[in-house]
Write a protein that holds these residues in place. Structure first.
Motif, PDB file in Angstrom:
ATOM      1  N   LEU A 321      10.531   5.258  -0.095  1.00  0.00           N
ATOM      2  CA  LEU A 321      11.039   4.214  -0.976  1.00  0.00           C
ATOM      3  C   LEU A 321      11.314   4.782  -2.361  1.00  0.00           C
ATOM      4  O   LEU A 321      10.528   5.569  -2.901  1.00  0.00           O
ATOM      5  N   LEU A 322      12.429   4.366  -2.932  1.00  0.00           N
ATOM      6  CA  LEU A 322      12.833   4.773  -4.277  1.00  0.00           C
ATOM      7  C   LEU A 322      12.670   3.574  -5.201  1.00  0.00           C
ATOM      8  O   LEU A 322      13.196   2.493  -4.944  1.00  0.00           O
ATOM      9  N   ASP A 323      11.892   3.732  -6.275  1.00  0.00           N
ATOM     10  CA  ASP A 323      11.642   2.651  -7.232  1.00  0.00           C
ATOM     11  C   ASP A 323      12.275   3.040  -8.560  1.00  0.00           C
ATOM     12  O   ASP A 323      11.813   3.974  -9.232  1.00  0.00           O
ATOM     13  N   GLY A 339       1.397   2.019   2.279  1.00  0.00           N
ATOM     14  CA  GLY A 339       1.669   3.107   3.204  1.00  0.00           C
ATOM     15  C   GLY A 339       2.927   3.913   2.966  1.00  0.00           C
ATOM     16  O   GLY A 339       3.080   4.997   3.538  1.00  0.00           O
ATOM     17  N   ALA A 340       3.880   3.423   2.161  1.00  0.00           N
ATOM     18  CA  ALA A 340       5.146   4.132   2.002  1.00  0.00           C
ATOM     19  C   ALA A 340       5.010   5.334   1.061  1.00  0.00           C
ATOM     20  O   ALA A 340       4.092   5.403   0.241  1.00  0.00           O
ATOM     21  N   GLU A 341       5.960   6.274   1.195  1.00  0.00           N
ATOM     22  CA  GLU A 341       6.064   7.389   0.267  1.00  0.00           C
ATOM     23  C   GLU A 341       7.014   6.956  -0.854  1.00  0.00           C
ATOM     24  O   GLU A 341       8.192   6.703  -0.606  1.00  0.00           O
ATOM     25  N   VAL A 342       6.505   6.886  -2.071  1.00  0.00           N
ATOM     26  CA  VAL A 342       7.265   6.296  -3.176  1.00  0.00           C
ATOM     27  C   VAL A 342       7.662   7.368  -4.179  1.00  0.00           C
ATOM     28  O   VAL A 342       6.845   8.209  -4.576  1.00  0.00           O
ATOM     29  N   TYR A 343       8.928   7.295  -4.591  1.00  0.00           N
ATOM     30  CA  TYR A 343       9.435   8.134  -5.671  1.00  0.00           C
ATOM     31  C   TYR A 343       9.870   7.200  -6.794  1.00  0.00           C
ATOM     32  O   TYR A 343      10.782   6.383  -6.620  1.00  0.00           O
ATOM     33  N   ALA A 344       9.189   7.293  -7.936  1.00  0.00           N
ATOM     34  CA  ALA A 344       9.399   6.367  -9.045  1.00  0.00           C
ATOM     35  C   ALA A 344      10.199   7.033 -10.154  1.00  0.00           C
ATOM     36  O   ALA A 344       9.932   8.184 -10.519  1.00  0.00           O
ATOM     37  N   THR A 384      21.805  10.951  -4.176  1.00  0.00           N
ATOM     38  CA  THR A 384      22.143  12.059  -3.276  1.00  0.00           C
ATOM     39  C   THR A 384      20.879  12.759  -2.809  1.00  0.00           C
ATOM     40  O   THR A 384      20.688  13.007  -1.610  1.00  0.00           O
ATOM     41  N   VAL A 385      20.001  13.072  -3.753  1.00  0.00           N
ATOM     42  CA  VAL A 385      18.755  13.775  -3.418  1.00  0.00           C
ATOM     43  C   VAL A 385      17.859  12.921  -2.539  1.00  0.00           C
ATOM     44  O   VAL A 385      17.207  13.414  -1.617  1.00  0.00           O
ATOM     45  N   HIS A 386      17.831  11.611  -2.822  1.00  0.00           N
ATOM     46  CA  HIS A 386      16.944  10.709  -2.079  1.00  0.00           C
ATOM     47  C   HIS A 386      17.735   9.842  -1.097  1.00  0.00           C
ATOM     48  O   HIS A 386      17.400   8.682  -0.858  1.00  0.00           O
ATOM     49  N   GLY A 387      18.784  10.427  -0.547  1.00  0.00           N
ATOM     50  CA  GLY A 387      19.641   9.693   0.379  1.00  0.00           C
ATOM     51  C   GLY A 387      18.943   9.260   1.654  1.00  0.00           C
ATOM     52  O   GLY A 387      19.421   8.367   2.346  1.00  0.00           O
ATOM     53  N   GLY A 388      17.811   9.862   1.957  1.00  0.00           N
ATOM     54  CA  GLY A 388      17.083   9.473   3.164  1.00  0.00           C
ATOM     55  C   GLY A 388      16.096   8.351   2.949  1.00  0.00           C
ATOM     56  O   GLY A 388      15.314   8.027   3.862  1.00  0.00           O
ATOM     57  N   SER A 389      16.115   7.727   1.768  1.00  0.00           N
ATOM     58  CA  SER A 389      15.166   6.643   1.494  1.00  0.00           C
ATOM     59  C   SER A 389      15.446   5.448   2.397  1.00  0.00           C
ATOM     60  O   SER A 389      16.595   5.120   2.703  1.00  0.00           O
ATOM     61  N   ASP A 390      14.372   4.790   2.814  1.00  0.00           N
ATOM     62  CA  ASP A 390      14.500   3.595   3.655  1.00  0.00           C
ATOM     63  C   ASP A 390      14.748   2.337   2.837  1.00  0.00           C
ATOM     64  O   ASP A 390      15.292   1.362   3.355  1.00  0.00           O
ATOM     65  N   ALA A 391      14.328   2.361   1.577  1.00  0.00           N
ATOM     66  CA  ALA A 391      14.481   1.166   0.747  1.00  0.00           C
ATOM     67  C   ALA A 391      14.517   1.557  -0.719  1.00  0.00           C
ATOM     68  O   ALA A 391      14.078   2.647  -1.110  1.00  0.00           O
TER      69      ALA A 391
END
Length: 465
Positions: A321-323, A339-344, A384-391
Motif C-alpha cells: 500500500l502507498l500512503d 498486515g499490509a506493507e506500507v510505503y508512506a 512508477t517505482v511503486h507500480g506494484g502497489s495493491d492500493a
C-alpha cells in the motif's frame, strides 16, 4: 489642525459596516430598507439560504432555512447576487432548532447550529452529491460516519485583543471579519478545554503586557492538556504569571516566542503528545506528534474513519500500500498493523521522520520518503517505482491531489481511498479518476466538523471493470 475647505482623508475600510470596500469587487452597504418577503428555496453549499428577489436576482441569506418566508436586509451587493441577513422571520422551518451556543450568530466558528443535526448530515450529503453531479458523476448511496454534536473539538486557537478601553478579549473571529468575539463558553470544545476558558480570561486580565499575546492555542489529548501562548515579546513578570496558571490548572505550558520566526519554549518538561488508535484484533497504537503537526480535531470520528478505510481495503499480509500525504502516520500505521506493507510519502521531511519514529515505537515496518506531491515528475516517479502497489491512500490538504489523480490515468493502482476536507476539490479529482477508468465504489461523509459547513468525505475507487 484641519484646514477649512480641505476634504478630510478617508478612513481605511474596516469591512465591518457602512460603505467599506471589500475584496473582489464587492460593495458593502448598510442594511437596506427593502423588506419584501422572500421564500428560501434551498441551502447553498456553505449553509446559507438561497432565495430570489422580485427582480429575479439571487440572494444568499445568512441562517435562513428552506421553506422559510423571510424579510431580509441586504448587507453586500455584487453584480450577480446579493448577500443578506434575516430582518424578520415570517415562517419557521421544522428543521430549525435552538442553537446550543449563546454566541451563535456572532462567533464565526459555527454556522449551522440553527439546523438540526440530522438535517446537517443530509445537507452535507446533498452538497457532495451536487458537486459530483456537476462533474457528470452520479452517486447513489452516501454513507454517514457519525459523532457527538458537542464536546468533540480537541484543539482550538483563541484570539487575544485589548480594546480601546483596555479590556482584554478572548475568543474567536466573527464570520468574514477580523473582529474578535469574546467567548465565555464553547459547546463544541472537549470538556478539559472548555474548563480553561474562564481561568484564561481571568489570567489575561492580570497581565502587565497583554498586547504582547498574539493568540492562544489549546490542545487536549488522552494524557495531557496543553496551552501554547504566542508571545510577541518576552515579559518576565507575565511569564511567571503564566507558569503559576499552568501549575494551578495542571496543564503543560509552551510559548512561541518572537515575531518573525517564533521558537517554542516549554515551561517545565515537554509533554508527551500522543494520538491513540485502535485496530481490531491489535494492541492500541500510539502515534507521537508535535505542536504544529496536522492532527484531526475530532478524535472519535478520526478513529471511525481509520476503521472505515481498513474495512474498505481489508489489508492482508503481503499486500503493498502507498500512503500519500501520510502526516504522522494516521492511516499508514493502522494499515501496517493490519498486515499490509506500507510505503508512506510526505512533502514535509519532519513528518517523514515522525512516521519513522512512530513505526519504530509500535514495532511496525513502514518505509517512506519525502517528495513534492504537487510535482508531476515526482508523482510519476513514485507511481512508477511503486507500480506494484495493491492500493493507494490519499489524504491531501484542501487543495486536493489533482496531480496524483491525473497521473493515475497512466500508472493506475487497483484501489484508491481518498479522504478529503474539501468536497469541491474531491469532485474535481474524482472526475480525473473516473475519466481514467476508475469506478466509485463507496462514499461516506464524516461528522468531523458538526455545526459547521465544513465536511470530511471518504471515497473508495476501483480501477477497471
Amino acid at each position: 489642525m484641519a484646514m477649512l475647505g480641505k476634504r478630510r482623508p478617508p478612513r481605511p475600510a474596516s469591512g465591518h459596516s457602512g460603505l467599506a470596500g471589500t475584496p473582489g469587487g464587492k460593495t458593502r452597504h448598510a442594511a437596506t430598507g427593502d423588506t419584501s418577503p422572500m421564500v428560501i428555496e434551498r441551502l447553498a453549499h456553505d449553509g446559507r439560504g438561497v432565495a430570489h428577489s422580485a427582480n429575479g436576482k439571487t440572494v444568499f441569506v445568512d441562517k435562513a432555512l428552506p421553506g422559510e418566508q423571510v424579510e431580509v436586509a441586504i448587507h453586500l451587493t455584487r453584480k450577480r447576487f446579493d448577500e443578506a441577513h434575516i430582518k424578520s422571520l415570517l415562517t419557521t422551518s421544522e428543521l430549525r432548532v435552538k442553537p446550543p451556543c449563546p454566541h451563535f450568530g456572532h462567533c464565526g466558528g459555527c454556522d449551522l447550529q440553527h439546523l438540526s443535526v440530522d438535517a446537517q448530515r443530509d445537507h452535507k450529503r446533498e452538497v457532495v452529491r451536487d458537486l459530483f453531479s456537476r462533474q457528470g458523476i452520479t452517486l447513489s448511496e452516501i454513507g454517514s460516519i457519525q459523532g457527538s454534536d458537542q464536546g468533540y473539538r480537541r484543539r482550538a486557537r483563541l484570539g487575544v485583543k485589548v480594546d480601546s478601553q483596555g479590556t482584554t478579549r478572548l475568543g474567536f473571529r466573527a464570520a468574514h471579519s477580523h473582529r474578535l468575539v469574546d467567548i465565555e463558553r464553547c459547546p463544541v470544545l472537549v470538556d478539559p478545554l472548555q474548563r480553561l476558558l474562564t481561568p484564561l480570561r481571568e489570567l489575561l486580565g492580570t497581565l502587565e503586557a497583554p498586547r504582547q499575546v498574539g493568540h492562544i492555542e489549546l490542545l487536549a489529548t488522552a494524557t495531557a492538556q496543553v496551552v501554547l501562548v504566542r508571545q510577541l515579546k518576552e515579559h518576565t513578570g507575565d511569564a511567571e504569571r503564566w507558569q503559576a496558571f499552568a501549575q494551578q490548572q495542571g496543564v503543560a505550558l509552551g510559548t512561541w516566542l518572537g515575531r518573525e520566526t517564533p521558537t517554542l519554549h516549554w515551561h517545565g518538561a515537554a509533554p508527551a503528545l500522543e494520538e491513540s488508535l485502535t485496530v481490531t484484533g491489535q494492541p492500541p497504537l500510539s502515534l507521537s506528534f508535535a505542536p504544529g503537526d496536522f492532527l484531526q480535531v475530532n478524535a472519535p470520528v478520526n478513529q471511525q474513519m481509520v476503521a472505515q478505510v481498513i474495512q474498505w481495503l481489508a489489508p492482508k499480509p503481503g499486500q503493498k500500500l502507498l500512503d500519500l500525504f501520510a502526516g504522522i502516520g494516521n492511516f499508514s500505521l493502522p494499515i501496517a498493523a493490519a498486515g499490509a506493507e506500507v510505503y508512506a510519502v510526505e512533502g514535509n521531511p519532519a513528518m517523514v521522520a515522525r512516521i519513522a519514529i512512530n513505526a519504530k515505537r509500535n514495532q511496525l515496518m513502514v518505509s517512506g520518503q519525502q517528495a513534492d506531491l504537487n510535482s508531476a515528475a515526482s508523482v510519476k516517479e513514485l507511481l512508477t517505482v511503486h507500480g506494484g502497489s495493491d492500493a493507494l491512500v490519499l489524504d491531501p490538504p484542501r487543495s486536493g491531489a489533482e496531480v496524483i489523480c491525473q497521473a493515475l490515468a497512466h500508472h493506475p493502482v487497483p484501489r484508491v481511498v481518498y479522504i478529503s476536507c474539501d468536497p469541491a476539490t474531491l469532485a474535481r479529482d474524482a472526475a480525473h479518476l473516473v475519466h481514467a477508468g476508475y469506478r466509485v465504489k463507496q462514499v461516506a461523509v464524516a461528522d468531523m466538523f458538526l455545526h459547521t459547513a465544513h465536511m470530511e468525505t471518504l471515497m473508495l475507487f476501483e480501477y477497471g471493470d
